[in-house]
Design a protein around this motif. Sequence first.
Motif, PDB file in Angstrom:
ATOM      1  N   GLN A 124       0.819  -1.201   0.000  1.00  0.00           N
ATOM      2  CA  GLN A 124       0.000   0.000   0.000  1.00  0.00           C
ATOM      3  C   GLN A 124       0.857   1.257   0.000  1.00  0.00           C
ATOM      4  N   ALA A 125       1.966   1.200   0.737  1.00  0.00           N
ATOM      5  CA  ALA A 125       2.862   2.354   0.783  1.00  0.00           C
ATOM      6  C   ALA A 125       3.463   2.640  -0.585  1.00  0.00           C
ATOM      7  N   CYS A 126       3.657   1.589  -1.406  1.00  0.00           N
ATOM      8  CA  CYS A 126       4.220   1.753  -2.748  1.00  0.00           C
ATOM      9  C   CYS A 126       3.151   2.060  -3.780  1.00  0.00           C
ATOM     10  N   GLY A 127       1.901   2.032  -3.359  1.00  0.00           N
ATOM     11  CA  GLY A 127       0.826   2.380  -4.275  1.00  0.00           C
ATOM     12  C   GLY A 127       0.174   1.196  -4.932  1.00  0.00           C
ATOM     13  N   PHE A 128       0.658  -0.036  -4.679  1.00  0.00           N
ATOM     14  CA  PHE A 128       0.097  -1.208  -5.331  1.00  0.00           C
ATOM     15  C   PHE A 128      -1.277  -1.555  -4.794  1.00  0.00           C
ATOM     16  N   GLY A 129      -1.593  -1.088  -3.612  1.00  0.00           N
ATOM     17  CA  GLY A 129      -2.878  -1.460  -3.039  1.00  0.00           C
ATOM     18  C   GLY A 129      -3.982  -0.478  -3.350  1.00  0.00           C
ATOM     19  N   ASP A 130      -3.625   0.642  -4.029  1.00  0.00           N
ATOM     20  CA  ASP A 130      -4.638   1.639  -4.342  1.00  0.00           C
ATOM     21  C   ASP A 130      -5.472   1.203  -5.526  1.00  0.00           C
ATOM     22  N   LYS A 131      -6.739   1.591  -5.534  1.00  0.00           N
ATOM     23  CA  LYS A 131      -7.639   1.317  -6.629  1.00  0.00           C
ATOM     24  C   LYS A 131      -8.185   2.627  -7.163  1.00  0.00           C
ATOM     25  N   ALA A 132      -8.415   2.667  -8.465  1.00  0.00           N
ATOM     26  CA  ALA A 132      -9.011   3.865  -9.055  1.00  0.00           C
ATOM     27  C   ALA A 132     -10.425   4.013  -8.560  1.00  0.00           C
ATOM     28  N   PRO A 133     -10.870   5.223  -8.297  1.00  0.00           N
ATOM     29  CA  PRO A 133     -12.245   5.422  -7.839  1.00  0.00           C
ATOM     30  C   PRO A 133     -13.236   4.911  -8.865  1.00  0.00           C
ATOM     31  N   GLU A 134     -14.239   4.222  -8.392  1.00  0.00           N
ATOM     32  CA  GLU A 134     -15.227   3.637  -9.270  1.00  0.00           C
ATOM     33  C   GLU A 134     -16.512   4.435  -9.225  1.00  0.00           C
ATOM     34  N   GLY A 135     -17.165   4.521 -10.390  1.00  0.00           N
ATOM     35  CA  GLY A 135     -18.476   5.142 -10.454  1.00  0.00           C
ATOM     36  C   GLY A 135     -18.473   6.652 -10.397  1.00  0.00           C
ATOM     37  N   THR A 136     -17.292   7.296 -10.506  1.00  0.00           N
ATOM     38  CA  THR A 136     -17.254   8.750 -10.449  1.00  0.00           C
ATOM     39  C   THR A 136     -17.635   9.369 -11.783  1.00  0.00           C
ATOM     40  N   GLY A 137     -17.341   8.651 -12.882  1.00  0.00           N
ATOM     41  CA  GLY A 137     -17.655   9.156 -14.208  1.00  0.00           C
ATOM     42  C   GLY A 137     -16.789  10.316 -14.647  1.00  0.00           C
ATOM     43  N   GLU A 138     -15.762  10.667 -13.901  1.00  0.00           N
ATOM     44  CA  GLU A 138     -14.921  11.792 -14.239  1.00  0.00           C
ATOM     45  C   GLU A 138     -13.749  11.349 -15.114  1.00  0.00           C
ATOM     46  N   LYS A 139     -13.435  12.177 -16.106  1.00  0.00           N
ATOM     47  CA  LYS A 139     -12.306  11.914 -16.981  1.00  0.00           C
ATOM     48  C   LYS A 139     -11.209  12.933 -16.681  1.00  0.00           C
ATOM     49  N   PRO A 140      -9.961  12.505 -16.828  1.00  0.00           N
ATOM     50  CA  PRO A 140      -8.879  13.471 -16.589  1.00  0.00           C
ATOM     51  C   PRO A 140      -8.971  14.621 -17.579  1.00  0.00           C
ATOM     52  N   ALA A 141      -8.608  15.814 -17.148  1.00  0.00           N
ATOM     53  CA  ALA A 141      -8.659  16.984 -18.017  1.00  0.00           C
ATOM     54  C   ALA A 141      -7.692  16.808 -19.176  1.00  0.00           C
ATOM     55  N   PRO A 142      -8.092  17.177 -20.391  1.00  0.00           N
ATOM     56  CA  PRO A 142      -7.193  17.022 -21.539  1.00  0.00           C
ATOM     57  C   PRO A 142      -5.999  17.961 -21.444  1.00  0.00           C
ATOM     58  N   ASP A 143      -4.888  17.531 -22.013  1.00  0.00           N
ATOM     59  CA  ASP A 143      -3.682  18.354 -22.062  1.00  0.00           C
ATOM     60  C   ASP A 143      -3.817  19.308 -23.247  1.00  0.00           C
TER      61      ASP A 143
END
Length: 215
Positions: free
Chosen positions: A24-43
């Motif tokens: 978890q400290a290395c980030g392997f245990g994190d999951k992307a939020p589900e059901g938010t419907g948000e997309k990353p802002a375009p570059d």
Amino acid sequence: MRSGMRSKRGWALFLGVGLLFALQACGFGDKAPEGTGEKPAPDVEALTVKLEAPADVVETGAATPFRVRVEDERGQPVDVEKVYLFTNMEGMHHPTEGTMRHVGPGTYELRLPLAMAGEWYAEVTVTAGGKTKTFTGYTVRAEGKMVHAFMKGYNADEQGELPEGWKPGAADGPGDRDHASGSGAMDLGGDESGASQGDAGTEAGSGHGEGGGKP
């Protein structure tokens, strides 16, 4: 014997918990939020912007529908926060501009008039992810009589977008009524007075550097 087994199980549990915390400290245990419907802002730096006019040559003074398509690096349409269109003539001061309407995926449109015949340059300013970039290199050609009401510029955000199909001086249309402007009403019914394009030099402003209030 049983004491030894319990000891081994205890160590296994301890090691398993420790490994979980390490992952978890290395980030392997994190999951992307589900059901938010948000997309990353375009570059905004990776976007491509295409500007289209309804024809190779447009009529002066008419409500010309300009359309912009914003695409990502894969050529897919992208919705952004704001698209602003600015047009003018080199060495002149007849800016016509405004915020474009979102009309479809990655597609924006605005009806603007061009005051006189000749070649106009266009700039499209896109805001995405809180960053702004201006795309240049577009040209539009206009033909027809000079329309004096637009020689000092036209801002759709301040004066309102021209109605679809609008033309100045139309006998049975909006050309016979006043069109509101920031400094009062402009009577467009008599704007096409037959003034030649050669008069433009005396009525032009101080040039491209005074682009008429770009965002």
